[in-house]
Design an enzyme around this catalytic site. Structure first.
Site, mmCIF file in Angstrom:
data_model
loop_
_atom_site.group_PDB
_atom_site.id
_atom_site.type_symbol
_atom_site.label_atom_id
_atom_site.label_comp_id
_atom_site.label_asym_id
_atom_site.label_seq_id
_atom_site.Cartn_x
_atom_site.Cartn_y
_atom_site.Cartn_z
ATOM 1 N N ARG A 140 -2.247 6.499 9.957
ATOM 2 C CA ARG A 140 -2.551 6.040 8.540
ATOM 3 C C ARG A 140 -2.361 7.087 7.342
ATOM 4 N NH1 ARG A 140 -4.700 0.547 8.152
ATOM 5 N NH2 ARG A 140 -4.036 -0.594 9.803
ATOM 6 N N LYS B 259 -4.730 0.987 14.730
ATOM 7 C CA LYS B 259 -4.552 1.931 13.857
ATOM 8 C C LYS B 259 -5.231 3.318 14.055
ATOM 9 C CE LYS B 259 -8.512 -0.163 11.391
ATOM 10 N NZ LYS B 259 -8.923 -0.998 10.068
ATOM 11 N N CYS C 139 -16.610 -8.294 4.987
ATOM 12 C CA CYS C 139 -16.793 -8.678 6.337
ATOM 13 C C CYS C 139 -17.134 -7.403 7.167
ATOM 14 C CB CYS C 139 -15.366 -9.087 6.874
ATOM 15 S SG CYS C 139 -14.213 -7.878 7.280
ATOM 16 N N CYS D 139 -15.066 -3.041 -0.933
ATOM 17 C CA CYS D 139 -13.656 -3.399 -0.635
ATOM 18 C C CYS D 139 -13.069 -4.558 -1.386
ATOM 19 C CB CYS D 139 -13.740 -3.864 0.984
ATOM 20 S SG CYS D 139 -14.507 -5.636 1.360
ATOM 21 N N LYS E 4 -6.832 6.942 12.238
ATOM 22 C CA LYS E 4 -7.087 7.640 11.029
ATOM 23 C C LYS E 4 -7.510 8.896 11.084
ATOM 24 C CE LYS E 4 -8.823 3.185 8.994
ATOM 25 N NZ LYS E 4 -9.982 2.627 8.325
ATOM 26 N N ARG F 52 0.868 -1.268 0.009
ATOM 27 C CA ARG F 52 0.070 -0.073 0.140
ATOM 28 C C ARG F 52 0.933 1.103 -0.027
ATOM 29 N NH1 ARG F 52 -3.824 -0.383 4.942
ATOM 30 N NH2 ARG F 52 -4.989 -1.818 3.422
ATOM 31 N N CYS G 235 -14.176 -1.442 5.989
ATOM 32 C CA CYS G 235 -13.202 -0.610 5.070
ATOM 33 C C CYS G 235 -13.642 0.212 4.241
ATOM 34 C CB CYS G 235 -12.169 -1.796 4.450
ATOM 35 S SG CYS G 235 -11.151 -2.488 5.448
ATOM 36 N N CYS H 147 -8.136 -11.122 0.699
ATOM 37 C CA CYS H 147 -8.005 -10.612 2.096
ATOM 38 C C CYS H 147 -8.497 -11.600 3.087
ATOM 39 C CB CYS H 147 -9.438 -9.495 2.242
ATOM 40 S SG CYS H 147 -9.597 -8.823 3.641
#
Length: 545
Positions: A141, A203, A460, A415, A205, A72, A464, A421
């Site tokens: 991120r 994480k 899921c 996603c 954001k 990424r 995301c 994934c």
């Protein structure tokens, strides 16, 4: 309180080094990486994955999984130069699976990177004056903001602050340069002053917006800054992830916490990172996001902690302004005599004719691409005289202009999900088109095809693609089965609610039919789908039962 295994790995990693270099150097090794290497590689912007489509057959044949890496790119505000785009495009051929993918956080991903190509991919990205460092992992991120390249003071400020935050909040370890860029090992490297030895619990954001453009969904972020003439409204505690059947996990919109002046953004952001570092849970990663701290402690507590950290009282926030999401697709004047063209790229997947067309446009016009939080791409800095050239290239490659697409198609996110994934319970990107087409047929039958609706699909519940803010959210429950959510706000200011569970993929459009039909029959003038059902929550639940 006992820490989670990930915390122990970080603590003993020697600044995010761990066994990464040794395991990457073992080119003869079979199987996947160790848990320590897998965990630490996230901080360097890459996940080890395997092809889940072939896993069972390969196991039955006595073969190892088909391993590869997702890599990424960290691209603050989604901004890329023409030269950078062309460099990434070339790497997709030489080091990955011939595709690029635009993310919902304005980044760019490579898929199918083999272990022997991982260092070369990351070095190639670095050579384009970009980085993968902190694109994943328990750190801040990619910092996002409005993608619109309007040439005015407010948009220039948003872009400038996004870049300042991105640089000012990067981990300071030299491990990335040592492992991937040929840097010399550093003896006795000091502990990261901001992150500490174990970095963040999870994480983190960040988004910055102007009220007239909330395309970055500021309230879905751990930390948000909303521009005001005299300063910024600071929001804390947003996040989308949850786990099915675990009510202790839930999506949450951020709380307005404080009001700060211009020039205080980075300082306050660092204090917010320290707040998460020091108060987030480290024993249970499912409870480790900052949103759970805010849910338990509240906004006033958070403002008091930030004030104590900064050594001065922070002002309470004013009421949130009305937020809106403008149209970025199609042709727009930038305000400097040039144009931008917004293109709707399904699921952000740049492959085949899409890749060829974008490469030709960038080479022919020098357009600078901008990745959007909607997985779209804005081609900026185009001369008006080049407009016909751009359109001719797109027509040649069969690329549809946005005006030929339904509003639903233009405002759908999906996603990656299967096959790569590891968290996916069901399909995402690969069923996007079928879901869109099925719902479009329902809308057409009701005379609603021209109405703007946000649809977000994930494989899921981790969220995301931010499905819990959408007017229609489709969330993977099990292979071929989905939970349906309705009633979010197009502007990203309200969560939706579940109305149907374990819906088979091919029944999603039919399952939505009663809600769409009633909206068509009873809505007020200009009343959107999400607003209609948010105002009729009890009726929605009754219809669901």
């Amino acid at each position: 309180m006992k820490s989670s295994p990930a915390e122990d790995i970080k603590r003993g990693s020697h600044g995010l080094r761990g066994p990464i270099a040794a395991e990457l150097d073992a080119s003869h090794a079979k199987g996947g990486l160790s848990e320590a290497a897998y965990t630490l590689l996230k901080f360097h912007g890459t996940y080890e994955q395997h092809d889940r489509d072939t896993a069972t057959a390969r196991k039955q044949a006595g073969e190892d999984k088909d391993w590869s890496f997702m890599v990424r790119v960290r691209a603050p505000a989604g901004r890329l130069s023409a030269a950078q785009w062309l460099a990434l495009d070339a790497l997709a051929d030489s080091h990955a699976d011939d595709t690029l993918r635009l993310t919902t956080r304005q980044g760019v991903q490579f898929h199918g990177v083999l272990r022997e190509n991982l260092r070369g991919t990351i070095a190639g990205i670095h050579g384009a004056l970009l980085t993968t460092l902190a694109a994943c992992g328990d750190v801040v991120r990619n910092v996002i903001t409005t993608p619109a390249p309007r040439r005015d003071a407010i948009h220039a400020l948003l872009e400038r602050e996004a870049f300042a935050l991105s640089d000012g909040l990067l981990p300071r370890t030299r491990a990335h340069h040592e492992i991937f860029l040929g840097g010399e090992p550093v003896a006795g490297e000091a502990e990261d002053a901001l992150y500490g030895a174990t970095y963040l619990p999870r994480k983190f954001k960040i988004a910055l917006i102007h009220p007239d453009d909330n395309s970055a969904d500021v309230l879905a972020n751990d930390l948000g800054f909303i521009w005001q003439p005299q300063g910024w409204i600071v929001t804390l505690g947003g996040g989308m992830g949850m786990t099915h059947n675990k009510p202790s996990t839930f999506p949450r919109l951020a709380d307005p916490v404080a009001f700060i002046g211009h020039g205080e953004v980075l300082e306050v952001a660092r204090a917010a990172v320290r707040l998460h570092r020091d108060h987030g849970r480290r024993d249970d990663r499912k409870q480790a996001r900052l949103k759970y701290v805010l849910h338990e402690k509240g906004a006033e507590w958070a403002r008091a902690r930030l004030s104590a950290d900064l050594g001065r009282p922070l002002a309470p926030p004013p009421p949130l302004p009305r937020l809106s999401v403008p149209e970025h697709l199609g042709w727009h004047p930038q305000g400097d005599g040039r144009l931008w063209l917004g293109l709707s790229i399904p699921s952000g997947r740049v492959a085949g004719e899409w890749r060829a067309a974008l490469r030709e446009v960038v080479e022919a016009t020098g357009a600078d691409p901008i990745a959007t939080p909607q997985q779209d791409l804005l081609l900026s800095n185009i001369l008006p005289t080049d407009r016909s050239v751009v359109e001719a290239i797109l027509r040649f490659h069969g690329i549809p202009l946005p005006e030929t697409l339904s509003p639903l198609a233009r405002h759908t996110l999906a996603c990656v999900a299967l096959p790569t994934c590891g968290q996916a319970l069901a399909e995402g990107e690969r069923v996007r088109d079928a879901i869109v087409e099925g719902i479009e047929a329902e809308l057409l039958a009701l005379g609603l095809l021209g109405e703007r609706i946000s649809l977000r699909i994930t494989g899921c519940p981790n969220g995301c693609a931010r499905p819990y803010q959408a007017e229609i959210g489709v969330v993977g429950r099990a292979p071929g089965l989905y939970t349906l959510f309705i009633g979010g706000a197009f502007e990203g200011t309200r969560l939706n609610r579940a109305v149907a569970d374990k819906v088979p993929l091919d029944e999603i459009p039919r399952s939505l039919r009663p809600w769409l039909r009633r909206w068509a029959q009873e809505r007020g003038a200009g009343e959107g789908f999400g607003d209609f059902w948010a105002a009729r929550a009890e009726a929605a639940l009754a219809l669901a039962s």
